[in-house]
Design a protein around this motif. Structure first.
Motif, short mmCIF file in Angstrom:
data_model
loop_
_atom_site.label_atom_id
_atom_site.label_comp_id
_atom_site.label_asym_id
_atom_site.label_seq_id
_atom_site.Cartn_x
_atom_site.Cartn_y
_atom_site.Cartn_z
N GLY A 32 25.98 -24.33 67.13
CA GLY A 32 26.83 -23.38 67.13
C GLY A 32 26.98 -23.01 65.64
N ALA A 161 32.72 -21.79 70.16
CA ALA A 161 32.57 -20.83 71.24
C ALA A 161 31.06 -20.44 71.41
CB ALA A 161 33.47 -19.67 70.92
N ASP A 162 30.41 -20.12 70.18
CA ASP A 162 29.08 -19.70 70.32
C ASP A 162 28.17 -21.09 70.77
OD1 ASP A 162 26.62 -18.10 69.12
OD2 ASP A 162 26.37 -19.87 68.06
N ARG A 164 29.25 -23.35 73.09
CA ARG A 164 29.26 -23.32 74.23
C ARG A 164 28.49 -22.06 75.07
NH1 ARG A 164 33.17 -25.78 77.23
NH2 ARG A 164 34.30 -26.34 75.12
N GLN A 165 28.63 -21.30 74.72
CA GLN A 165 27.87 -19.83 75.10
C GLN A 165 26.38 -20.33 75.22
OE1 GLN A 165 28.48 -15.92 73.29
NE2 GLN A 165 27.50 -14.86 74.93
N ARG A 166 25.71 -20.56 74.26
CA ARG A 166 24.30 -21.17 74.16
C ARG A 166 24.11 -22.24 75.10
NH1 ARG A 166 21.69 -19.70 69.31
NH2 ARG A 166 23.07 -18.69 67.71
N ALA A 168 25.83 -23.01 77.96
CA ALA A 168 25.93 -22.37 79.13
C ALA A 168 24.69 -21.50 79.58
CB ALA A 168 27.26 -21.52 79.48
N LEU A 169 24.10 -20.60 78.88
CA LEU A 169 23.07 -20.06 79.20
C LEU A 169 21.87 -20.89 79.25
CD1 LEU A 169 21.53 -17.16 79.23
CD2 LEU A 169 21.22 -17.46 76.78
N GLN A 177 24.86 -27.03 86.05
CA GLN A 177 26.25 -26.58 85.80
C GLN A 177 26.52 -27.33 84.12
OE1 GLN A 177 28.07 -24.32 86.94
NE2 GLN A 177 26.54 -23.77 88.57
#
Length: 229
Positions: A32, A161-162, A164-166, A168-169, A177
């Motif tokens: 991240g 946050a970055d 987590r977004q990576r 999840a993608l 999941q």
């Protein structure tokens, strides 16, 4: 040097520590990255008041008068006494060269004054007032962010946050999941400042020229391990 060694040790050991701390079940490892920036909100001014007279006493009297005027000007612009530091007086002979010969001009007396301005909207008016008060030289002026720790914390949260977004993608694209965070490694890449970016800020007061400031930017990287459901 000790800090550099610690950082290098973290960089060398981090992959080993990460490998030994991975979960047995399905998981994903991501990096991240986050960065935040803020305009400087404090100015530190380094001033000099000097005078050459026949005697040190005469030079001191003139310097004392002008330093007193400088202090009054700073106070009138909202600068507290705790934000002003007047150094000790330095005295030395002042010589000039004429026809290859050194001639004594008199005794030169110098006093340094450091001012911290917490309201940058007053910067232009303060500089004008200081010049009018008799400052001989306006030396280094540094514009800084008062609380860089806040920037560092925000950069870390942005990196989280970055990451987590990576994660999840990637999880969605492999049909899984994203689960809970299993591990966060913040030691692999310390929070570091980046090169400043040029931004314009109008100087308030009598000075009409705009003030060019560089924003303070801080970045952070995290290694994250997420469980997959």
């Amino acid at each position: 040097m000790k800090l550099i060694n610690v950082v290098l040790l973290n960089l060398l050991l981090s992959p080993l520590l990460m490998a030994s701390a991975l979960p047995d079940g399905a998981h994903i490892v991501v990096q991240g990255y986050g960065e935040v920036e803020a305009l400087p909100d404090i100015a530190k001014l380094h001033l000099q008041v000097s005078e050459t007279r026949d005697t040190a006493a005469e030079a001191k009297a003139e310097v004392d008068r002008r330093v007193a005027a400088v202090l009054r000007a700073a106070r009138q612009q909202g600068v507290d006494d705790t934000a002003i530091r007047a150094s000790q007086i330095l005295v030395h002979p002042d010589y000039s060269w004429e026809d290859g010969k050194r001639r004594l001009r008199g005794q030169r007396l110098v006093r340094q004054v450091d001012i911290t301005l917490a309201d940058l909207s007053r910067y232009g008016a303060l500089v004008d007032a200081l010049v009018a008060a008799g400052v001989s030289e306006l030396g280094e002026v540094r514009f800084i962010v008062s609380d860089r720790e806040v920037l560092a914390e925000r950069a870390l949260l942005a990196a989280l946050a970055d990451g987590r977004q990576r994660a999840a993608l990637l999880a969605a694209n492999v049909g899984r999941q994203l689960g809970k965070v299993y591990r966060v490694d913040a030691g692999a890449a310390p929070v570091v400042p980046l090169a400043p970016r040029a931004l314009m800020m109008e100087a308030k007061g009598r000075a009409d020229a705009p003030m060019l400031l560089g924003s303070e930017t801080v970045s952070a990287r995290l290694s994250l391990v997420f469980l997959l459901d």
